[in-house]
Design a protein around this motif. Sequence first.
Motif, PDB file in Angstrom:
ATOM      1  N   LEU A 163       0.709  -1.003   0.444  1.00 45.08           N
ATOM      2  CA  LEU A 163       0.462   0.132  -0.016  1.00 45.08           C
ATOM      3  C   LEU A 163       0.755   1.202  -0.155  1.00 45.08           C
ATOM      4  CD1 LEU A 163      -2.764  -1.056   2.687  1.00 45.08           C
ATOM      5  CD2 LEU A 163      -2.805  -1.371   0.011  1.00 45.08           C
ATOM      6  N   GLY A 164       0.910   2.128  -0.729  1.00 48.19           N
ATOM      7  CA  GLY A 164       1.500   3.797  -0.236  1.00 48.19           C
ATOM      8  C   GLY A 164       2.452   4.086  -1.237  1.00 48.19           C
ATOM      9  N   ASP A 165       2.198   2.846  -2.529  1.00 50.31           N
ATOM     10  CA  ASP A 165       3.069   2.921  -2.984  1.00 50.31           C
ATOM     11  C   ASP A 165       3.013   4.148  -4.098  1.00 50.31           C
ATOM     12  OD1 ASP A 165       4.919   1.222  -2.279  1.00 50.31           O
ATOM     13  OD2 ASP A 165       4.659  -0.907  -3.801  1.00 50.31           O
ATOM     14  N   ALA A 166       1.744   4.192  -4.785  1.00 50.69           N
ATOM     15  CA  ALA A 166       1.917   5.076  -5.695  1.00 50.69           C
ATOM     16  C   ALA A 166       1.176   6.718  -4.876  1.00 50.69           C
ATOM     17  CB  ALA A 166      -0.161   5.377  -6.176  1.00 50.69           C
ATOM     18  N   ALA A 167       1.386   6.709  -3.555  1.00 52.09           N
ATOM     19  CA  ALA A 167       1.541   7.489  -3.327  1.00 52.09           C
ATOM     20  C   ALA A 167       3.046   8.505  -2.975  1.00 52.09           C
ATOM     21  CB  ALA A 167       0.410   7.767  -1.440  1.00 52.09           C
ATOM     22  N   ALA A 168       3.244   7.277  -2.632  1.00 55.24           N
ATOM     23  CA  ALA A 168       5.276   7.754  -2.898  1.00 55.24           C
ATOM     24  C   ALA A 168       5.508   8.312  -3.932  1.00 55.24           C
ATOM     25  CB  ALA A 168       6.280   6.361  -2.007  1.00 55.24           C
ATOM     26  N   LEU A 208     -14.956 -17.172  -2.345  1.00 51.69           N
ATOM     27  CA  LEU A 208     -13.843 -17.313  -1.778  1.00 51.69           C
ATOM     28  C   LEU A 208     -14.335 -15.977  -0.451  1.00 51.69           C
ATOM     29  CD1 LEU A 208     -11.006 -19.105  -2.126  1.00 51.69           C
ATOM     30  CD2 LEU A 208     -12.627 -19.658  -0.589  1.00 51.69           C
ATOM     31  N   ALA A 209     -14.518 -14.740  -1.416  1.00 51.72           N
ATOM     32  CA  ALA A 209     -14.347 -13.396  -0.595  1.00 51.72           C
ATOM     33  C   ALA A 209     -15.577 -13.519  -0.993  1.00 51.72           C
ATOM     34  CB  ALA A 209     -13.862 -11.940  -1.964  1.00 51.72           C
ATOM     35  N   THR A 210     -15.965 -12.556   0.848  1.00 50.43           N
ATOM     36  CA  THR A 210     -17.726 -12.042   0.560  1.00 50.43           C
ATOM     37  C   THR A 210     -17.687 -10.683  -0.078  1.00 50.43           C
ATOM     38  OG1 THR A 210     -17.102 -11.515   3.100  1.00 50.43           O
ATOM     39  CG2 THR A 210     -18.330 -12.956   3.002  1.00 50.43           C
ATOM     40  N   ALA A 211     -16.958  -9.534   0.087  1.00 51.36           N
ATOM     41  CA  ALA A 211     -17.113  -8.908  -0.753  1.00 51.36           C
ATOM     42  C   ALA A 211     -15.991  -8.539  -1.236  1.00 51.36           C
ATOM     43  CB  ALA A 211     -17.444  -7.485   0.383  1.00 51.36           C
ATOM     44  N   GLY A 212     -15.320  -7.004  -1.930  1.00 48.50           N
ATOM     45  CA  GLY A 212     -13.920  -6.918  -2.617  1.00 48.50           C
ATOM     46  C   GLY A 212     -14.244  -5.583  -2.975  1.00 48.50           C
ATOM     47  N   LEU A 213     -13.057  -4.726  -3.961  1.00 45.49           N
ATOM     48  CA  LEU A 213     -12.571  -3.961  -4.990  1.00 45.49           C
ATOM     49  C   LEU A 213     -11.407  -3.125  -5.029  1.00 45.49           C
ATOM     50  CD1 LEU A 213     -12.370  -1.801  -2.066  1.00 45.49           C
ATOM     51  CD2 LEU A 213     -14.254  -0.623  -2.488  1.00 45.49           C
ATOM     52  N   ASP A 214     -11.019  -2.610  -5.959  1.00 43.61           N
ATOM     53  CA  ASP A 214      -9.808  -2.239  -5.666  1.00 43.61           C
ATOM     54  C   ASP A 214      -9.475  -0.645  -5.354  1.00 43.61           C
ATOM     55  OD1 ASP A 214     -11.253  -0.964  -7.790  1.00 43.61           O
ATOM     56  OD2 ASP A 214      -9.566  -0.994  -9.266  1.00 43.61           O
ATOM     57  N   LEU A 215      -8.190  -1.151  -4.847  1.00 48.45           N
ATOM     58  CA  LEU A 215      -8.123   0.548  -3.155  1.00 48.45           C
ATOM     59  C   LEU A 215      -7.752   1.791  -4.660  1.00 48.45           C
ATOM     60  CD1 LEU A 215      -6.335  -1.122  -1.216  1.00 48.45           C
ATOM     61  CD2 LEU A 215      -8.608  -0.030  -0.729  1.00 48.45           C
ATOM     62  N   SER A 216      -8.643   2.661  -5.274  1.00 46.32           N
ATOM     63  CA  SER A 216      -8.029   3.435  -6.409  1.00 46.32           C
ATOM     64  C   SER A 216      -8.434   4.939  -5.178  1.00 46.32           C
ATOM     65  CB  SER A 216      -9.128   3.425  -7.447  1.00 46.32           C
ATOM     66  OG  SER A 216     -10.741   3.191  -6.323  1.00 46.32           O
ATOM     67  N   ASP A 217      -8.857   5.073  -4.028  1.00 46.70           N
ATOM     68  CA  ASP A 217      -8.909   6.116  -2.701  1.00 46.70           C
ATOM     69  C   ASP A 217      -8.236   6.204  -2.380  1.00 46.70           C
ATOM     70  OD1 ASP A 217     -11.092   6.642  -5.211  1.00 46.70           O
ATOM     71  OD2 ASP A 217     -12.607   6.258  -4.312  1.00 46.70           O
ATOM     72  N   GLY A 218      -7.734   4.801  -1.641  1.00 49.20           N
ATOM     73  CA  GLY A 218      -7.187   4.597  -0.264  1.00 49.20           C
ATOM     74  C   GLY A 218      -8.070   3.895   0.527  1.00 49.20           C
ATOM     75  N   LEU A 219      -7.316   3.016   1.432  1.00 55.99           N
ATOM     76  CA  LEU A 219      -8.021   2.054   1.982  1.00 55.99           C
ATOM     77  C   LEU A 219      -8.612   2.879   3.149  1.00 55.99           C
ATOM     78  CD1 LEU A 219      -7.411  -0.606   3.100  1.00 55.99           C
ATOM     79  CD2 LEU A 219      -6.207  -0.352   4.919  1.00 55.99           C
ATOM     80  N   PRO A 248       1.046  -3.788   4.543  1.00 53.73           N
ATOM     81  CA  PRO A 248       2.011  -4.166   3.848  1.00 53.73           C
ATOM     82  C   PRO A 248       2.720  -3.450   2.887  1.00 53.73           C
ATOM     83  CG  PRO A 248       0.303  -4.475   3.141  1.00 53.73           C
ATOM     84  CD  PRO A 248      -0.129  -4.519   3.931  1.00 53.73           C
ATOM     85  N   VAL A 249       3.538  -2.525   3.061  1.00 54.70           N
ATOM     86  CA  VAL A 249       4.517  -1.641   2.287  1.00 54.70           C
ATOM     87  C   VAL A 249       5.671  -1.240   2.570  1.00 54.70           C
ATOM     88  CG1 VAL A 249       3.421   0.362   3.506  1.00 54.70           C
ATOM     89  CG2 VAL A 249       5.494  -0.669   4.863  1.00 54.70           C
ATOM     90  N   SER A 250       6.570  -1.371   1.085  1.00 51.24           N
ATOM     91  CA  SER A 250       7.332  -1.627   0.150  1.00 51.24           C
ATOM     92  C   SER A 250       8.962  -0.633   0.943  1.00 51.24           C
ATOM     93  CB  SER A 250       7.551  -1.209  -1.108  1.00 51.24           C
ATOM     94  OG  SER A 250       7.469   0.074  -1.099  1.00 51.24           O
ATOM     95  N   ALA A 267      -0.279   4.800   3.917  1.00 42.74           N
ATOM     96  CA  ALA A 267      -0.345   3.736   3.397  1.00 42.74           C
ATOM     97  C   ALA A 267      -2.362   3.734   3.559  1.00 42.74           C
ATOM     98  CB  ALA A 267       0.326   2.532   4.513  1.00 42.74           C
ATOM     99  N   VAL A 268      -2.886   4.293   4.511  1.00 42.02           N
ATOM    100  CA  VAL A 268      -4.556   3.581   4.442  1.00 42.02           C
ATOM    101  C   VAL A 268      -5.072   5.167   4.354  1.00 42.02           C
ATOM    102  CG1 VAL A 268      -4.103   3.010   6.804  1.00 42.02           C
ATOM    103  CG2 VAL A 268      -4.275   5.591   6.439  1.00 42.02           C
ATOM    104  N   SER A 269      -4.504   6.632   3.497  1.00 41.70           N
ATOM    105  CA  SER A 269      -4.871   7.234   2.819  1.00 41.70           C
ATOM    106  C   SER A 269      -4.663   7.528   1.400  1.00 41.70           C
ATOM    107  CB  SER A 269      -4.368   8.843   3.559  1.00 41.70           C
ATOM    108  OG  SER A 269      -3.965   8.939   2.841  1.00 41.70           O
ATOM    109  N   GLY A 270      -3.278   6.770   0.966  1.00 42.84           N
ATOM    110  CA  GLY A 270      -2.875   6.941  -0.481  1.00 42.84           C
ATOM    111  C   GLY A 270      -4.223   6.597  -1.267  1.00 42.84           C
TER     112      GLY A 270
END
Lengths: 335, 335
Positions: A163-168, A208-219, A248-250, A267-270
């Motif tokens: 998470l957060g690599d794009a913000a970085a 398996l997943a009950t819900a999901g999305l891709d993180l476009s706006d931040g966690l 998880p961060v790089s 990581a949570v807002s990027g």
Amino acid sequence: MAIPEFELIRRYFSSAWQQAPVPELCLGPGDDAAILQMSATDQLLVSVDTLNVGVHFLPDSPPERLAQRCLRVNISDLAAMGGEPVGFTLALSLPDVDSEWLAGFSQGLAAAAREAKCPLIGGDTTHGPLSMTIQVLGKVPAGQAIRRDGAQVGDLIYVTGTLGDAAAALQVMQAGSAQLSSENVDILLRAFYEPTMRIEAAMQLRGLATAGLDLSDGLISDLRHILTASSARSRSNLGAEVNVSALPVSSAFKQVFPEFQQQVERAVSGGDDYQLCVTVPAEKARQAESLMADLSVPFSRIGEIVTGEGIQFHNEQNEAVLIHTQGYQHFADSV
Amino acid sequence: MAIPEFELIRRYFSSAWQQAPVPELCLGPGDDAAILQMSATDQLLVSVDTLNVGVHFLPDSPPERLAQRCLRVNISDLAAMGGEPVGFTLALSLPDVDSEWLAGFSQGLAAAAREAKCPLIGGDTTHGPLSMTIQVLGKVPAGQAIRRDGAQVGDLIYVTGTLGDAAAALQVMQAGSAQLSSENVDILLRAFYEPTMRIEAAMQLRGLATAGLDLSDGLISDLRHILTASSARSRSNLGAEVNVSALPVSSAFKQVFPEFQQQVERAVSGGDDYQLCVTVPAEKARQAESLMADLSVPFSRIGEIVTGEGIQFHNEQNEAVLIHTQGYQHFADSV
């Protein structure tokens, strides 16, 4: 005043999509993609996104990378629902005919299309400020799409990748990268311009997943979308507990943001990471983890769905952690 | 240099759509809509169009009419192929949040959506210069789509409605309407902003029309598209003979363009009419005419497909008529 895009759409256009409900429409605006029933066995997923110069990217962005990003971001929406890409259309507005730019852009587009097995099926090219709208079509076996509204109390929350690599990357592009190795700069820029499309991973998570999305706006923002949709559907109050130590961060990200609190906030807002965020019932967690391991997809358990409201953050010692930032919102003043 | 949009797309993006041909793709870029095989019995039609402020419409265009036009123009592409609308997505870029504008725009959108039975199924709202990209999805029984490439020598050429009304409307908007009655001004503006969607007419022409499209660029350009596509498919040289006396024009149009030669030029070159232009084998002509009469759709026989090249114009006395104007092309200097 900043009005989130979904609120805008909901307020003004609800009448347009309620005017003429068609039997094929299983899921309208609000999720990553709309779902249309195309046959007894198959559903069509439809998703659309626009990138505008000066808003979503800088005028001098390298065209090849821009195209890569634009297509990948859109395909990510389909992937997040467990969809298999079928094709995409491109509506491109250009201020002038710049052969070099077009060559680069089309090469980037072709590379992403090839990787995702998602061909260009149609388009429109017009004169105007540089802008691109991509719409992707995908398919999913009937009823197996991963939606936002299926999370339940006790489900574990997972994210893929880091998470957060794009913000970085944005930080590096705006403020320079004196302290970073060129390798790390490259890792971050690639995360921003060529986000990984989690197509196969999400297909494996169907059922398996009950819900999901891709993180476009931040966690924070995106997990809230899951909580809101799932609370509404289950007519209960769902919240989330997130362990900030498990985010998880790089190492490249850590070089850009050396302070731990700063790391957590970013990581949570990027936005713009386009990693998957899914909820999985505890009894299916091992199976999901094993499938992701088989695909070599990093799959981190970061928290749990609980009864309550909003997102509570805590550390390894179960102490509350206060987050000051909000998720990314479109129509904001800055990029 | 003006480069037609299809040429642009073809030159630069052919690799992107050839990269990953999928079994579902029956018809790629080039026709009014792409065709995807969704099941044994059904095909999906996909079409996309962008309207930009300052290029396709003026900044002070009334939002309700703009929305009407934008959606109708897109649905017209589907209709031209004999498709039945399923739904549409809207990608909207806005410079700011103007409640009054949004209310008007969404009302216009809802009105057109209701008339076409085509609901909004998803969208994206972003910050940027005013621009709207609409993508419409439709369906057609497998193999029954009316394409551009099926015209044959001897087929009769028909158009629905009247030609040139949108060109006359633009003339009125730009140069005023001193000599026109307010009723006629209203007729022309309505033709421009609310072009008739020929959904039911085109569905009835499935199996009768060998080729067809909607007139967006003007008869000359669009009929050439049919000739080029059909010549390529049949590996022969197809041309067209058009009787200028048979071109259907409205009395409001004639008031704006009083000279006969001027009427002919504008009727064949004016874009934005969104009437159907179809080719019908002589033996099916009566049936097609009868079906259109049942729907009260004006259906004028204007010419014939012949062996040859290009379009020849003649009058009632079969004398050649020279046309000086070309069809409308995007990327031109003017609107």
